[in-house]
Design a protein around this motif. Sequence first.
Motif, PDB file in Angstrom:
ATOM      1  N   ILE A 102       1.130  -1.760   0.005  1.00 41.53           N
ATOM      2  CA  ILE A 102      -0.320  -0.345   0.348  1.00 41.53           C
ATOM      3  C   ILE A 102       0.395   1.097   0.134  1.00 41.53           C
ATOM      4  N   ILE A 103       0.259   1.935  -0.802  1.00 46.32           N
ATOM      5  CA  ILE A 103       1.094   3.287  -0.996  1.00 46.32           C
ATOM      6  C   ILE A 103       0.421   4.623   0.054  1.00 46.32           C
ATOM      7  N   PHE A 104       0.411   5.039   1.322  1.00 44.88           N
ATOM      8  CA  PHE A 104      -0.328   5.459   1.739  1.00 44.88           C
ATOM      9  C   PHE A 104      -0.203   6.833   1.534  1.00 44.88           C
ATOM     10  N   GLY A 105      -0.755   7.986   0.614  1.00 39.23           N
ATOM     11  CA  GLY A 105      -0.481   9.691   1.209  1.00 39.23           C
ATOM     12  C   GLY A 105      -1.293  10.692   1.284  1.00 39.23           C
ATOM     13  N   GLU A 106      -0.287  11.565   2.309  1.00 38.90           N
ATOM     14  CA  GLU A 106      -1.546  12.365   2.614  1.00 38.90           C
ATOM     15  C   GLU A 106      -0.385  13.644   3.102  1.00 38.90           C
ATOM     16  N   LYS A 107      -1.514  15.309   2.929  1.00 38.31           N
ATOM     17  CA  LYS A 107      -0.698  16.446   3.103  1.00 38.31           C
ATOM     18  C   LYS A 107       0.027  16.548   3.509  1.00 38.31           C
ATOM     19  N   THR A 108      -0.395  16.264   5.521  1.00 33.61           N
ATOM     20  CA  THR A 108       0.245  16.102   6.331  1.00 33.61           C
ATOM     21  C   THR A 108       0.140  14.788   7.163  1.00 33.61           C
ATOM     22  N   THR A 109       0.641  13.983   7.988  1.00 35.23           N
ATOM     23  CA  THR A 109      -0.074  12.652   8.862  1.00 35.23           C
ATOM     24  C   THR A 109      -0.930  13.061   9.922  1.00 35.23           C
ATOM     25  N   THR A 110      -1.805  12.184   9.798  1.00 37.20           N
ATOM     26  CA  THR A 110      -2.924  12.358  10.293  1.00 37.20           C
ATOM     27  C   THR A 110      -3.535  11.531  11.149  1.00 37.20           C
ATOM     28  N   PRO A 111      -4.112  11.373  12.741  1.00 39.54           N
ATOM     29  CA  PRO A 111      -4.123   9.738  12.720  1.00 39.54           C
ATOM     30  C   PRO A 111      -4.815   8.657  11.801  1.00 39.54           C
ATOM     31  N   LEU A 112      -4.877   9.545  11.010  1.00 44.46           N
ATOM     32  CA  LEU A 112      -5.569   8.674   9.343  1.00 44.46           C
ATOM     33  C   LEU A 112      -4.367   7.209   9.232  1.00 44.46           C
TER      34      LEU A 112
END
Lengths: 303, 259
Positions: B136-146
């Motif tokens: 899995i590649i998981f991208g976010e703007k900035t990291t979150t508890p998700l």
Amino acid sequence: MNIDLTTKIGELRFKNPVLTASGTFGYGLIMEEFSDVSLLGGIITKSITLKPKVGNPAPRIVETACGMLNSIGLENRGIDNFLEDILPGIRRFKTNIIASIAGKDEDEYGLLAERLDRQVSAIEVNISCPNVKEGGMSFGQDISSTKRVIKKVRMKTALPVIVKLTPNVTSIEDIAKVSEDNGADAVSLVNTYKGLSIDISSRKPELGSFTGGLSGPAIKPLALYSIWKVAKNIDIPVIGCGGIMNFNDAIEFFMAGASLIEIGSATFREPNAALKILKGIKHFLKTKKIKAIKEIVGTVNEN
Amino acid sequence: MTNIKDYPAIVISNKHIDDNIFLIELLLPGFDGKAEPGQFIMIKIDETYDPFLRRPYSIFECKKEKVKILIKTVGKGSKMIAEKKRKEEMDILGPLGNGFPVDKNNYPILVAGGMGIAPLWFLGRRLTKLRNKFSIIFGEKTTTPLAEEIKKTFGAKVFFVTDDGSRGIKLTASAALPLILDKSPYRKFSIYACGPKGMLKDVINFGSGRNIPVYVSLEEKMACGIGVCLGCSVKRRGTDGFLTVCRDGPVFKGEEVMI
């Protein structure tokens, strides 16, 4: 108690007065997965054009308070596809199939009516779509164009002709009267109200084609008023629609003067909405000991 | 026989994951639990007419009568859903649409941008159950508890990227694809993606460049969710026609659609 729900448009008999509005029920095939289509009084197809039409850019839907704006733009695969691929598959429905037609000019309406003659139960002439550049609502906003389109359709078919009216006019009862005088067997109203919604951060309209047509419970009182005005002005049956969500709304439309009703956006919330409303109408009549739906049409107490 | 129905669902739990992200577990009485990753449900929030329309949500997890959805509050409707407490009711129409097809011979790479994780989480769980290996590649703007939740469930399978470098590598999710592929011992891949349109475009382009099948799950405003309103049409590539996200999708082959 046996309740008589039947009604007629010209010689065409309806087993009950609940129809599904054009553009909200496809052609009945998908809806079959959710409800018994054959129990309806009739289904009105998505509007059919002469040539396939791709429709408008996204977004095509925006929700508004108690309703929605849509701008689909009459996306459909055209009359050839309807006659060859769709109609053979829906003939088995034990209900009236009413083909909605939309043309760019009166000749196209005429051609569509000619192709559909003897193929379906009736034709609904859509001269009220607010989301196309050519034709659409502009016909229904003008007395002489309304007259020309209806005359042309009348010439080309012996089927009952229903004219779907736009409420975006000064006096809808005049357009209804012209429809009656030129051979319409019924009028249906209202199509959607032209509307706009703006995204304040981008200053852009929320719909891809700028404006759209408003439907849903938000328009119900407006629609009901139009039906009441029209029903007083003509002798042919009025098919009422505009934000009918439940049997109570439906009964109001009958009392205002509608002989039949169309269920539209309610189906989007509740795929089985039309049949639930039909059940509610029956229950209401039974409870009130009214033997026939006809007995309540146009009975709003005006004193 | 189809199991698509309007279920009178009951909220079992509502877990607050982050400021605006909630994981809601619902009980759908009578539901047989048969749903494919990528399928969605339409939620009727309440009996009032405002909001008027149902809201589409990807199935996040599904086990017999229990269905989970991941919600981010963005507008009135999602806020109302997020406020639902245990034992409150919502009507759920579903399962709808088509899910992700699994190519048995290919190594699956799941690319999720932010809330795009929702259908891919379900796919990840399904692949785990089938004992398939995947990344899995998981991208976010900035990291979150998700991201923390994803790490807890999928562990070392996840490659984290963020726009600001707050977790994992400072990179976009699509740009991380070649890194994973080039290090991989596998030769044949399938890519499954869900997230912002820009990310999906990049992933589709990457896939077509390397001849790797890409499946994307799309989002569009919709009214009915079943294919009759034609509100959620997307352009079909190579023709002037449209496909509906709700019925033809929401999962499409990358080369099928113009986004």
